[in-house]
Design a protein around this motif. Structure first.
Motif, PDB file in Angstrom:
ATOM      1  N   ILE A  59       0.878  -1.169   0.000  1.00  0.00           N
ATOM      2  CA  ILE A  59       0.000   0.000   0.000  1.00  0.00           C
ATOM      3  C   ILE A  59       0.915   1.217   0.000  1.00  0.00           C
ATOM      4  O   ILE A  59       1.742   1.368   0.906  1.00  0.00           O
ATOM      5  CB  ILE A  59      -0.888   0.036   1.268  1.00  0.00           C
ATOM      6  N   HIS A  60       0.792   2.087  -0.994  1.00  0.00           N
ATOM      7  CA  HIS A  60       1.797   3.157  -1.142  1.00  0.00           C
ATOM      8  C   HIS A  60       1.271   4.289  -2.008  1.00  0.00           C
ATOM      9  O   HIS A  60       0.254   4.166  -2.695  1.00  0.00           O
ATOM     10  CB  HIS A  60       3.077   2.572  -1.760  1.00  0.00           C
ATOM     11  N   ALA A  61       2.030   5.376  -1.982  1.00  0.00           N
ATOM     12  CA  ALA A  61       1.684   6.529  -2.814  1.00  0.00           C
ATOM     13  C   ALA A  61       1.846   6.172  -4.286  1.00  0.00           C
ATOM     14  O   ALA A  61       2.783   5.478  -4.672  1.00  0.00           O
ATOM     15  CB  ALA A  61       2.576   7.710  -2.452  1.00  0.00           C
ATOM     16  N   ASP A  62       0.947   6.687  -5.086  1.00  0.00           N
ATOM     17  CA  ASP A  62       0.928   6.395  -6.523  1.00  0.00           C
ATOM     18  C   ASP A  62       2.299   6.692  -7.146  1.00  0.00           C
ATOM     19  O   ASP A  62       2.749   7.838  -7.127  1.00  0.00           O
ATOM     20  CB  ASP A  62      -0.154   7.261  -7.178  1.00  0.00           C
ATOM     21  N   PRO A  63       2.972   5.694  -7.738  1.00  0.00           N
ATOM     22  CA  PRO A  63       4.304   5.933  -8.308  1.00  0.00           C
ATOM     23  C   PRO A  63       4.314   6.874  -9.501  1.00  0.00           C
ATOM     24  O   PRO A  63       5.364   7.346  -9.925  1.00  0.00           O
ATOM     25  CB  PRO A  63       4.786   4.525  -8.688  1.00  0.00           C
ATOM     26  N   ALA A  64       3.130   7.193 -10.038  1.00  0.00           N
ATOM     27  CA  ALA A  64       3.078   8.214 -11.104  1.00  0.00           C
ATOM     28  C   ALA A  64       3.559   9.547 -10.545  1.00  0.00           C
ATOM     29  O   ALA A  64       4.096  10.392 -11.270  1.00  0.00           O
ATOM     30  CB  ALA A  64       1.655   8.345 -11.637  1.00  0.00           C
ATOM     31  N   ASP A  65       3.406   9.712  -9.219  1.00  0.00           N
ATOM     32  CA  ASP A  65       3.772  10.978  -8.560  1.00  0.00           C
ATOM     33  C   ASP A  65       4.938  10.836  -7.601  1.00  0.00           C
ATOM     34  O   ASP A  65       5.510  11.824  -7.163  1.00  0.00           O
ATOM     35  CB  ASP A  65       2.573  11.492  -7.732  1.00  0.00           C
ATOM     36  N   GLU A  66       5.269   9.589  -7.196  1.00  0.00           N
ATOM     37  CA  GLU A  66       6.096   9.450  -5.995  1.00  0.00           C
ATOM     38  C   GLU A  66       7.209   8.424  -6.184  1.00  0.00           C
ATOM     39  O   GLU A  66       7.028   7.429  -6.914  1.00  0.00           O
ATOM     40  CB  GLU A  66       5.195   9.055  -4.819  1.00  0.00           C
ATOM     41  N   PHE A  67       8.335   8.651  -5.533  1.00  0.00           N
ATOM     42  CA  PHE A  67       9.424   7.663  -5.491  1.00  0.00           C
ATOM     43  C   PHE A  67       8.848   6.303  -5.107  1.00  0.00           C
ATOM     44  O   PHE A  67       7.952   6.239  -4.243  1.00  0.00           O
ATOM     45  CB  PHE A  67      10.432   8.128  -4.413  1.00  0.00           C
ATOM     46  N   PRO A  68       9.315   5.215  -5.755  1.00  0.00           N
ATOM     47  CA  PRO A  68      10.415   5.082  -6.711  1.00  0.00           C
ATOM     48  C   PRO A  68      10.039   5.271  -8.176  1.00  0.00           C
ATOM     49  O   PRO A  68      10.860   4.975  -9.041  1.00  0.00           O
ATOM     50  CB  PRO A  68      10.921   3.655  -6.448  1.00  0.00           C
ATOM     51  N   TYR A  69       8.791   5.734  -8.454  1.00  0.00           N
ATOM     52  CA  TYR A  69       8.369   6.194  -9.784  1.00  0.00           C
ATOM     53  C   TYR A  69       8.228   5.106 -10.853  1.00  0.00           C
ATOM     54  O   TYR A  69       7.291   5.150 -11.656  1.00  0.00           O
ATOM     55  CB  TYR A  69       9.334   7.268 -10.329  1.00  0.00           C
ATOM     56  N   PHE A  70       9.145   4.151 -10.908  1.00  0.00           N
ATOM     57  CA  PHE A  70       9.202   3.307 -12.110  1.00  0.00           C
ATOM     58  C   PHE A  70       8.590   1.928 -11.900  1.00  0.00           C
ATOM     59  O   PHE A  70       8.737   1.030 -12.724  1.00  0.00           O
ATOM     60  CB  PHE A  70      10.654   3.184 -12.589  1.00  0.00           C
ATOM     61  N   CYS A  71       7.921   1.719 -10.773  1.00  0.00           N
ATOM     62  CA  CYS A  71       7.121   0.509 -10.576  1.00  0.00           C
ATOM     63  C   CYS A  71       6.237   0.733  -9.356  1.00  0.00           C
ATOM     64  O   CYS A  71       6.360   1.728  -8.656  1.00  0.00           O
ATOM     65  CB  CYS A  71       8.001  -0.729 -10.404  1.00  0.00           C
ATOM     66  N   GLY A  72       5.307  -0.247  -9.149  1.00  0.00           N
ATOM     67  CA  GLY A  72       4.370  -0.094  -8.030  1.00  0.00           C
ATOM     68  C   GLY A  72       2.957   0.212  -8.484  1.00  0.00           C
ATOM     69  O   GLY A  72       2.100   0.545  -7.675  1.00  0.00           O
ATOM     70  N   HIS A  73       2.710   0.087  -9.795  1.00  0.00           N
ATOM     71  CA  HIS A  73       1.366   0.353 -10.317  1.00  0.00           C
ATOM     72  C   HIS A  73       0.444  -0.849 -10.076  1.00  0.00           C
ATOM     73  O   HIS A  73       0.893  -1.980  -9.918  1.00  0.00           O
ATOM     74  CB  HIS A  73       1.443   0.685 -11.809  1.00  0.00           C
ATOM     75  N   ALA A  74      -0.851  -0.562 -10.076  1.00  0.00           N
ATOM     76  CA  ALA A  74      -1.861  -1.592  -9.741  1.00  0.00           C
ATOM     77  C   ALA A  74      -1.890  -2.717 -10.767  1.00  0.00           C
ATOM     78  O   ALA A  74      -2.320  -3.830 -10.471  1.00  0.00           O
ATOM     79  CB  ALA A  74      -3.227  -0.936  -9.633  1.00  0.00           C
ATOM     80  N   ASP A  75      -1.418  -2.469 -11.988  1.00  0.00           N
ATOM     81  CA  ASP A  75      -1.476  -3.530 -13.012  1.00  0.00           C
ATOM     82  C   ASP A  75      -0.266  -4.452 -12.952  1.00  0.00           C
ATOM     83  O   ASP A  75      -0.109  -5.331 -13.804  1.00  0.00           O
ATOM     84  CB  ASP A  75      -1.615  -2.928 -14.416  1.00  0.00           C
TER      85      ASP A  75
END
Ligand SMILES: NCCCCCC(=O)NO
Ligand SMILES: [Zn+2]
Length: 344
Positions: free
Chosen positions: A219-235
């Motif tokens: 559970i984390h801040a949307d990587p579109a806006d937040e570190f680490p940026y390049f992964c962590g998306h829901a898909d």
């Protein structure tokens, strides 16, 4: 709840990190562990014990041998080139179209080859501090295997950004992943890792990406806006045998407890469905409204609720400290999770 802590965390005391274009004092600093330990003692959580040393083998169950060799020798190689008065920081990385086929001979090249940011200084004491943190987590896993319902590995430096063969985000060895693998090696058929740090646990995701025996939920801040940026998306849901064993629950800047609680309930449901034998909880407290580098709005009392919700999952649970940089309140916030869990 037993707490595992090593004074060797103090050996990781970087001079500065590159943040927003400037070299600034490190947010990930020894005072963090000191204030957590002080609060733990003040509220009577314990006993607090030193870790058992586990050596290199459990690290090699998670990390690449060449990467571990690099981490162990990087400081000495750095000093030969740059002297001992400056921390080792990378200056360039592998961009698309460049090659990772060869590991550079140069220490500067190898710092860039094995890292993904310039915020994670390697110092004279990094290897000893990082291996002590891993021993904290491994000792906690030993306690769960011995039948304890819970344990808290008071780890510094943190680990959830460290992957099979890379470091960054203040992390060198992935303490939570090393503990999860140790639980698997000790007989747990299925292990869940739940990461409640404000930032996506990209290292833990990468390590277990193709594994169906370890569920990773973050559970984390949307990587579109937040570190680490390049992964962590829901898909991003895993691959191969790990397909479906990765769940990213992203939340917007400004999230408070009402939004966070819904994601935590979804995470708990997924973990229950998975049928895990044990839970490793990557406990970052940078979801706190007062955190200097984060943008959620949890209150200190929300961490009591978080602990209670984690207890509701009903598994033997190893808490592993990750981030959290509002140092004055870090002790209360971390201890609140543990208190909420014990009262849950
Ligand atoms: N220097 C950029 C921010 C690093 C975040 C470290 C962290 O708290 N990860 O959980
Ligand atoms: Zn974090």
């Amino acid at each position: 709840m037993i707490v595992i802590h090593s004074e060797e965390h103090r050996l990781q005391a970087g001079r500065s990190e590159l943040n927003d274009g400037q070299l600034v004092p490190c947010y990930e600093k020894p005072a963090r562990a000191d204030i957590v330990r002080a609060r733990i003692e003040a509220v009577g959580i314990g006993p607090i014990v030193n870790p058992t040393r586990h050596g290199i083998a459990p690290l090699e169950r998670v990390h690449d041998a060449g990467y571990l060799d690099f981490l162990r020798t990087a400081w000495d190689e750095w000093v030969k080139e740059h002297g001992a008065d400056i921390d080792a920081l990378p200056l360039n990385w592998v961009a698309p179209g460049m090659s990772r086929r060869r590991v550079p001979r140069s220490i500067d090249g190898r710092l860039g080859f094995y890292s993904f940011d310039a915020g994670t200084p390697i110092t004279a004491g990094t290897w000893r501090a990082a291996t002590a943190a891993a021993d904290n987590a491994l000792t906690g896993a030993d306690r769960l295997r011995a039948g304890d319902r819970s344990a808290f590995a008071l780890c510094r430096p943190p680990g959830h950004h460290a992957g099979h063969a890379f470091y960054g985000g203040y992390c060198f060895l992935n303490n939570a992943a090393i503990a999860a693998q140790s639980l698997r090696d000790g007989g747990a058929a299925r292990v869940a890792v739940l990461d409640v740090d404000y930032h996506h646990g990209n290292g833990t995701q990468e390590i277990f990406w193709e594994r169906g025996d370890v569920l990773f939920v973050s559970i984390h801040a949307d990587p579109a806006d937040e570190f680490p940026y390049f992964c962590g998306h829901a898909d991003e849901t895993g691959a191969g045998a790990g397909d479906g064993a990765n769940l990213n629950l992203t939340l917007p800047w400004g999230t408070d407890w009402s939004g966070y609680a819904q994601a935590l309930a979804a995470a708990a449901a997924r973990i229950r469905d998975f049928g895990a034998d044990a839970l490793v909880l990557s406990l970052g407290a940078d979801t706190y409204g007062g955190d200097p580098i984060s943008r959620f709005r949890l209150l200190s009392e929300d961490f009591l609720r978080m602990g209670s919700a984690i207890a509701g999952i009903g598994l033997p649970t190893l808490f592993v400290l990750e981030g959290g940089y509002a140092v004055d309140d870090l002790g209360v916030n971390v201890a609140n999770v543990l208190t909420g869990f014990e009262q849950g």
